[in-house]
Design a protein around this motif. Sequence first.
Motif, short mmCIF file in Angstrom:
data_model
loop_
_atom_site.label_atom_id
_atom_site.label_comp_id
_atom_site.label_asym_id
_atom_site.label_seq_id
_atom_site.Cartn_x
_atom_site.Cartn_y
_atom_site.Cartn_z
N ASN A 16 0.86 -1.19 0.00
CA ASN A 16 0.00 0.00 0.00
C ASN A 16 0.89 1.23 0.00
N VAL A 38 -4.50 6.15 -1.04
CA VAL A 38 -3.76 4.90 -0.87
C VAL A 38 -3.87 4.10 -2.16
N ASN A 97 -3.17 0.57 -3.81
CA ASN A 97 -2.95 -0.83 -3.47
C ASN A 97 -2.27 -1.55 -4.64
N SER A 104 -7.74 0.59 -3.48
CA SER A 104 -7.16 1.93 -3.67
C SER A 104 -8.21 3.00 -3.40
#
Length: 291
Positions: free
Chosen positions: A53, A61, A63, A115
């Motif tokens: 992450n 964020v 991923n 995400s």
Amino acid sequence: MPYWLHFLILLIIAYVIISIAIYYLQDYLLFKPEKLPEDFQFYYENQDIKEYNLETRDGAVINALLFKPKGESKGIVFYLKGNSKSIKGWGKFAVDFTRHNYNVLMVDYRGFGKSTGRRSQKAIKRDLQEVYNKIKEETTEDRIIVYGRSLGSGFAAKLASMNNPKMLILDAPYYSLTKVTARYAPFMPLSILIKYPLPTYKWLKYVQCPIHIIHGTNDTLIPYKTSVRLSKVNPKLTRLHTVIGGGHKNLNNFESYHKMMHEIINSKSEQIDLSTTSIHVVHGTKRKTQG
């Protein structure tokens, strides 16, 4: 009021309404994300994976999944996926590179999978560059392959134009997203309305690594002729690979696709001494006869 004037006013009103709808609804039309809960556990049979992450500077964020080969790694493929689902489903394609002993890093764009963050063309480009910078901290650029599939092909071209990877591979790419949408709304001012123009052709001009374009002849979403045009943008560095009968979503079902990938991934770029070839031979000239 004359009938024709009444009709013209209605036409203008309809045109404006459609334009507004295109502008505000295009995210829903273009992106088909699959959301995943934060505690979702990825699993792929016979695949060694690690989840990452990355927190961006604006608090989003991103991923990502890293797929590891069984043998000693030759490098890493930064795989930019298409506009649907999440890396949960796209992960099955990593095997096409891990089998050649390449690591594969796949990321979910903002709003896909795990995400987060507000999505925009600028934000996605910035996110991908941040991920690329992280990759460079672990290896050298001559070991990085950037692979863009469909929607991801435009972002991949941009990324390669700003960096110096080993090679760029575009799978079913578009000339620009504006051109693709123009097929469905030919009379709309898309150059103004589209928030994701993604002009692949502009970015390819600045790519300095080998460019490989793969496209199927039966692709009805992004026609094969698109890749023919793209192959002419930076011709000295570009090679076009044609999958006869291939569509937009099924290239991996063709043996020819995997043969192409084997040749691309394992090939070494070599300089050719053109002075020993027929490149300057002129055909069809007539010899002058002595008078």
